[in-house]
Design an enzyme around this catalytic site. Structure first.
Site, short mmCIF file in Angstrom:
data_model
loop_
_atom_site.label_atom_id
_atom_site.label_comp_id
_atom_site.label_asym_id
_atom_site.label_seq_id
_atom_site.Cartn_x
_atom_site.Cartn_y
_atom_site.Cartn_z
N THR A 1 -5.46 -1.91 -4.30
CA THR A 1 -5.14 -2.13 -6.10
C THR A 1 -5.73 -3.49 -6.73
O THR A 1 -5.33 -3.78 -7.76
CB THR A 1 -3.64 -2.53 -5.44
OG1 THR A 1 -3.44 -3.16 -4.76
CG2 THR A 1 -2.43 -1.17 -5.46
N GLU B 1 3.47 1.14 -9.42
CA GLU B 1 4.43 2.20 -9.37
C GLU B 1 5.71 1.88 -10.69
O GLU B 1 4.82 3.15 -10.50
CB GLU B 1 5.83 1.81 -8.21
CG GLU B 1 5.17 2.49 -6.93
CD GLU B 1 5.58 2.09 -5.56
OE1 GLU B 1 5.83 2.82 -5.26
OE2 GLU B 1 5.72 0.38 -4.97
MO1 MOS Z 1 4.62 2.55 -2.02
S1 MOS Z 1 5.94 5.00 -2.26
O1 MOS Z 1 6.48 1.46 -1.68
O2 MOS Z 1 3.46 2.52 -1.20
#
Ligand code: MOS
Length: 758
Positions: free
Chosen positions: A465, A720
């Site tokens: 990320t 997310e």
């Molecule tokens: Mo995320 S599905 O909380 O890695």
């Protein structure tokens, strides 16, 4: 005045680990150079339910180079049962002769080479007592269970939804389904275990090094301080990588051989070794006035889980709070089948549950003859409809308005099937996106050297990320350095503990701990500077001194070199350890991390505000009039997620999420053989995901948002939210193109056969 920062936060910065990644220097779990490892290969169950009567190992043992074979008979009693993703019971592996699901680990073959281990594994003969498995919803033998969800807070509920629905002027009553999906990160599930006397080191990709450490220790019955887990880089996880069954067995294999053992499980084995996104069903009832004001919302969900686990994602917690509605009831059921236990998968709750709600909202808009964006506006809320608390911030309609403008939504003809381009039916759809703002405890060790170089260590996680870069930016910002002056070390349980990298909490949690450590260093330098005789800052107020441009700075433009300023505090670097426990979590939360508990402050569980990030997706689909082929030439998504530390990596996160949403809408599903409760397409040839040619233009809009209530740095988290609601936006666009409402995912050609073809 503390360093407010702001000079680096929010400015795009390339990944600090980018060069290491592209040159191969970045070390993933199985890259660790280990001297003379033995290689493990897993034997997994070929039945989904029953027992192992016996195993014939002679053929396997006769393969030259085989060193050991572990199964329930020789090692079963040496590991305690694992815990599920929710900390509750889950399926076991070699602890007993029980078979819970297809693909369960039943033996581990260890050999001099990978190839020998694999050959021998295929020669293990298993004598099963076979029982008929229940594969999924509606299979004979499944057991349904109604859940009391949300950790004692119960199902979200307000008013009298049943009565309000009965009385509603306009109603939608519909069922939706979403499929099983597997994460399929590029990096496979690997484990390498090395013992040094009583000390165990585990190299394994994980989103929670402290959780893996304490889980392995608990299963082996050893002190957690004897276990170190290293996971500097993770090649994708999306919720799949954390404490798991295999690690303890590889540790036991290494102990028995007195030699390091390395496992790289195969792609197909990964489908059964780990968690996945369970298939879900939804029954949604929405009632509204003729003007489009919601009067009733009823959302009931069903989710599949394993026999022993009651794990659920319970997404009604979010759908109940999306719109101003005075009467809401929700309910969640799990259905126990002979399957491995599901778990977190990117936006675990919101991806399936928002598909149902946002599809129903589009159905309502059509029923009302109302623009779908206007329907959201009429029902927008600044307070949580369930508990009446304010949202920490909510910029949903700004997201809709900015994305609609960029998309050209005003040119949409609302009649389904009315927009055409030659052979293609054109459909435009939209949907709301949201994700709760989680926050976790975190600790960090920070040092600042007289030469202006900083080093920070924390057991955070780089799961792709841009987490290293986020921490480097925050430290540089708060210590007045350049990003290049900061070295960040993460992914090692020898570093101070950090919560699981899940629930999009990582940027907020690690930034708050890093900022706290920086403030501690600034404070020590400033205090010494005002107390020292002959210092340019003598007698001043330490709160007025800041660290900027690699100097100590004070009122009136006075500055001093860092080396001088630091020398008053320390003969070398100044080192501090800071711990941050978010307000609202118990004071002993950091201590809990030492036991592997991953307490997170949830955005809908807070006592002061409801904290959610919001977004809006707009998509254009084109469906060929004769072939039914669906293409998605363009997407515009807008997000408001508080402070964005690094817009460069944030852009990738949002865009990647939107693309995964398209995948989820149109392609991805794990197919299940209903007779054998077995995954059929357990490989990347048959598990269909988009390639570049499937993705058109993806525009991402950052809607600026300042939120001083979500946490002191205003960071909402972005990992997310990108995926949420995209599936509904696509289904809504398909309806607009064809007039066919598809209520199950993924949407396939046979679900929307155009008139021209029949
Ligand atoms: Mo995320 S599905 O909380 O890695």
């Amino acid at each position: 005045m503390v360093n407010e920062g702001g000079s680096l936060i929010g400015k795009p910065h390339v990944r600090v680990d980018g060069v290491a990644k592209v040159t191969g220097r970045a070390r993933y779990g199985s890259d660790e150079p280990i001297i003379r490892p033995a290689y493990a290969y897993l034997v997994t169950s070929s039945i989904a339910k029953g027992r192992i009567r016996g195993m014939s190992l002679d053929g396997a043992r006769s393969v030259p180079g085989v060193l050991d074979i572990l199964n329930f008979q020789n090692v079963g009693s040496q590991a305690k049962a694992p815990l599920g993703p929710d900390g509750g019971p889950t399926t076991t592996t070699m602890e007993t002769d029980m078979i819970w699901h297809d693909g369960q680990i039943i033996a581990v073959v260890v050999a001099e080479t990978y190839e020998v281990a694999r050959e021998a594994a295929r020669k293990v003969v298993v004598d099963y007592v076979v029982e008929r498995p229940a594969a999924t919803f509606d299979s004979p033998g499944v057991q349904a269970e109604v859940l009391k969800v949300n950790a004692g807070r119960g199902d979200p509920k307000v008013g009298d939804a049943a009565a309000a629905f009965t009385a509603a002027e306009v109603k939608i009553d519909a069922h939706y389904t979403t499929p099983t999906q597997h994460h399929n990160a590029m990096e496979l599930f690997t484990t390498t275990c090395v013992w040094d006397g009583p000390k165990l080191t585990v190299y394994e990709p994980t989103q929670f090094v402290w959780g893996t450490k304490t889980s392995v220790a608990a299963r082996l019955g050893i002190d957690p301080t004897m276990v170190r887990v290293v996971s500097q880089y993770v090649g994708g996880a999306f919720g799949s990588k954390g404490p798991n069954a295999r690690t303890a067995w590889i540790a036991i294999a290494a102990k028995r051989l007195n030699r390091p053992v390395k496992l790289v499980a195969t792609r197909d084995q990964g489908f059964g070794l780990h968690t996945y996104r369970a298939e879900t069903r939804h029954h949604v009832k929405v009632g509204a006035t003729r003007e489009g004001k919601l009067t009733a919302l009823m959302h009931e969900g069903w989710e599949v889980t394993s026999r022993p686990s009651s794990y659920s994602v319970s997404g009604t917690d979010v759908t109940a709070r999306m719109y101003a509605c005075p009467n809401v009831t929700t309910k969640v059921n799990v259905v126990h089948a002979d399957r491995n236990t599901p778990g977190f998968m990117r936006a675990p709750a919101e991806t399936p549950y928002m598909f149902a709600l946002e599809s129903a909202m589009d159905e309502l808009a059509h029923e009302l003859g109302m623009d779908p964006v206007e329907l959201r506006r009429v029902n927008d809320a600044q307070t949580d409809p369930i508990n009446g608390m304010p949202f920490s911030s909510r910029s949903l309609m700004k997201c809709f308005d900015q994305a609609a403008a960029r998309f050209g939504w005003s040119k949409r003809d609302s009649t389904p099937g009315s927009m055409r381009d030659g052979d293609w039916l054109v459909g435009w759809g939209c949907a709301t996106s949201t994700y709760p703002c989680y926050l976790g405890p975190a600790a960090a060790r920070l040092s600042l050297a007289p030469n202006g170089k900083a080093m920070i260590q924390l057991a955070g996680h780089e799961i792709g990320t841009g987490a290293y870069t986020v921490v480097a930016i925050v430290v540089a910002d708060r210590l007045g350095l350049k990003v290049e002056d900061v070295t960040v070390s993460m992914g090692d349980s020898d570093y101070p503990p950090v919560a699981v990298a899940g629930g999009s909490n990582n940027a907020a949690s690690t930034s708050l701990a890093a900022a706290k450590a920086c403030e501690e260093i600034r404070h020590r330098i400033a205090k010494a500077a005002v107390q020292a005789v002959g210092s340019p800052f003598a007698g001043g107020n330490p709160a007025t001194l800041t660290l900027a441009d690699s100097k100590l700075a004070g009122p009136g433009g006075k500055t001093e070199s860092l080396a001088n300023a630091i020398s008053r505090v320390s003969g070398g670097p100044i080192e501090v350890i800071a711990e941050n426990t978010p307000e609202g979590l118990p004071a002993d939360t950091i201590a809990g991390l030492h036991q592997g508990k991953f307490a997170l402050l949830g955005g809908t569980a807070r006592k002061d505000v409801t904290a959610l990030a919001f977004g809006a997706h707009f998509v254009e689909v084109r469906i060929h009039g004769r072939t039914g082929e669906i293409r998605v030439p363009r997407v515009v998504s807008a997000f408001a997620a508080g402070t964005i530390i690094n817009p460069l990596t944030a852009y990738s996160q949002f865009m990647g999420g939107a693309i995964w949403g398209l995948s989820s809408a149109l392609l991805e599903a794990t197919e299940i053989d209903h007779r054998d409760a077995r995954y059929i397409n357990d490989n990347l040839a048959d598990y269909v995901i988009p390639v570049n040619a499937d993705i058109g233009q993806v525009d991402v809009i950052f809607v600026p948002e300042e939120d001083n209530r979500v946490n002191p740095m205003g960071i909402k988290g972005i990992g997310e939210i990108g995926i949420v609601g995209m599936n509904a936006a696509v289904a809504n666009a398909v309806f607009h193109a064809t007039g066919q409402r598809v209520r199950q995912l993924p949407i396939r050609i046979e679900d929307h056969i155009p008139d021209e073809r029949t």
